[in-house]
Each structure stands twice: as structure tokens, then as C-alpha cells.
Design an enzyme around this catalytic site. Sequence first.
Site, short mmCIF file in Angstrom:
data_model
loop_
_atom_site.label_atom_id
_atom_site.label_comp_id
_atom_site.label_asym_id
_atom_site.label_seq_id
_atom_site.Cartn_x
_atom_site.Cartn_y
_atom_site.Cartn_z
N ARG A 48 5.19 0.16 -22.02
CA ARG A 48 4.92 0.79 -20.75
C ARG A 48 5.56 2.07 -20.75
NH1 ARG A 48 5.95 -4.55 -19.09
NH2 ARG A 48 7.75 -4.10 -18.23
N LYS A 138 3.63 6.04 -1.48
CA LYS A 138 2.45 5.38 -1.26
C LYS A 138 2.75 3.98 -0.82
CE LYS A 138 -0.58 3.16 -3.99
NZ LYS A 138 -1.44 2.70 -4.95
N GLU A 179 -2.84 4.54 2.64
CA GLU A 179 -3.98 3.79 1.80
C GLU A 179 -4.25 2.54 2.51
OE1 GLU A 179 -5.02 2.20 -2.39
OE2 GLU A 179 -3.34 3.62 -2.15
N LYS A 221 -5.27 8.32 2.02
CA LYS A 221 -5.92 8.06 0.93
C LYS A 221 -7.17 6.81 1.31
CE LYS A 221 -4.83 6.33 -3.84
NZ LYS A 221 -4.27 6.13 -4.91
#
Length: 340
Positions: A48, A138, A179, A221
Site C-alpha cells: 500500500r 474529508k 460529502e 463534494k
Amino acid sequence: MSTYAQELRATAQAMVAPGKGILAMDESRGTCDRRFEKLGIPTTEERRRTYRELILTTPDLAEFISGAILFDETIRQSTQAGVPFVQVMQEAGIIPGIKVDLGTKDLAGCEGEKVTEGLDGLGDRITEYYQMGARFAKWRGVITIGDGIPSETCLVANAHEIARYAALCQAGGLVPMVELEVLIDGEHSIERCYEVTERTFQILFEQLRLNRVEFDKMILKPSMVISGSNCPVQASVEQVAQMTVNCLRNNVPVAVAGIAFLSGGQSIEHATAHLNLIHAKFGAQCPWTITFSYARAIQQPALDYWHGDDANIPIAQQLLYHRAKLNGAASIGHYSSEME
């Protein structure tokens, strides 16, 4: 007025600089591992890390990417040479962002609906992330369209949480990306999607106002207004662009610093074409800067090509740069399918 007021405003404006968008590379460990499994890539922290390094060290990525959203694991990692990812981003001119929610859980009493967790201790986590160099955050909530849903309960619960998150971010120096995604899954028509998205916006901005979130220091968003993925009648690119812009103009305050669409399960080409037409045809009607905050729609070709083999990194980076470039063009209405 937040002690960070000027910095927040400047960051929000830089996030939606013309011709640039925000790269969402904040897939959780589980999501990233599932994508790796499909390609037979070992699901280890080191793989990753290598993949995230591939993305963040792509030459000239900052030409089209203003900021990138990281996962908690990623913001703490470094390149193979030992340079912290945050430093790599700062030197490249890419603003570091951080995903701060802890994922969705079933909403009690509302079958088939979800609510996002992560408010406990969030203020302290924001302080830590700010000190690490993050400048925006976010939080993702999800709204499902189905038989008798979404309920007002679900809309209010999600909007209230996201508003509290946004207020905490602004108090701690991070620009909140807000969002609340209306999911593409389902058989619903584009008209039904419009109806749900409109109601979602109404409740969302009511909660943001109640929680004293300053609109000029946040980025919205949203998902586009689009047919459900299993709807027998799929709306045209033109219809998606027109109805999305109408929904935004009727419901989103002019003061919002910018709008960065999520791709939300659209095909790579559709996500770019929709964004482009929104600009080319309706951009003049919109008071905000409108751009993208895509994940798979930018990363997928690079991930497929890399396939876990480091010999493939240079070409994988070229593919990533190419998709960023196409979406950068779309974010000012300059994309055409010939560029593919």
C-alpha cells in the site's frame, strides 16, 4: 471568527484553482486491499505504501492536482528514501488533506440506511493532523435511494453529523470537504435522483447554518444528478449536466468556496465527460468554481498497469498523469474524447 480565517479561505481557494482538482486517495485499508486482491497484489502495508508513493511522486502531478486526500495510514508514511509523504506533497505544491470519518454503520430504526461515525475525539485528531501538515479534511456520508428511502431521519442524522464535523474542522484550521453522497446504486430515474439530491442539499445547508459553518471556508463534494446504475433508461451526458447544474443553482449558497464532484461509480470516461459538459455548456451560469475530487476515475488505469510490479511504476505514473490532465481539462471545459 476562527483564528484560522484567512488561512482557511486561502486554502479553500487554492483547492479549486482553475484547471486543477483534488485527488481522492483516501481509500481505507479494507477498500485498498480489496482492489489489490482483484489484481493479485499482496495486501500488505508495504505494498500500500509503495502504491501511494507511486501516486505522490508522479512527475508534474501538481499541474492538474491541487490537493490529495490521504488515509490515516498514508499521512504517517514516507517514501522508500525516508521522506515523509506530507513533505513530498508540500514540495510538489499539492495540499495535504485527510479523511477523518470512521466509516458508515447501519442507522438504528432505519432499515437499509447508513450513518457515518467518527465525531468522538475528532477535535483532538484535527489538531494532530494540522500539526502533521494537513490543511483540509474529508467526511463522507451516504444516502441510499430505494423503496421508501431515504427517510428524513437519515437525511437529518447525516447532515447534522457532517455539519458538526465541518464546524470542528474550521475551528481547528482544516477546510472541511462536505460529502453527502447520493449513491448511484439502484433502479431510480434521474428525476428521482434530482428530488433526493435537492432534499439532501436543503437539509444539509440548514444544518451547516445551525452549526455556524462558514460557507466561504468549505468545499462541497456532491454526487452528480444521474440515473441509478440499474435504471433501464440512462440519462444522456447533456441531461446529467443540465439537471446537476439546476440542482446546484437552486440549492447551494453562492458563498460556498467551491464544488468538487465525486465520480461515484461512473465509468472513467463518463466522469470526465459529465464534468466537461457542466463547464462547457453551463459554466457561465455557475457562481462557484466547479472541479473534480475523483479516486478511481484517476487512479484505476495506473493501478491496473502497475499490478504490484515496481518495474511498471514509470508507465503507471504516466497513465495517472494522463487521467489527471484530462480531468484538469474537463474542469475548465476543454476536454474532448479525442484526448483519450
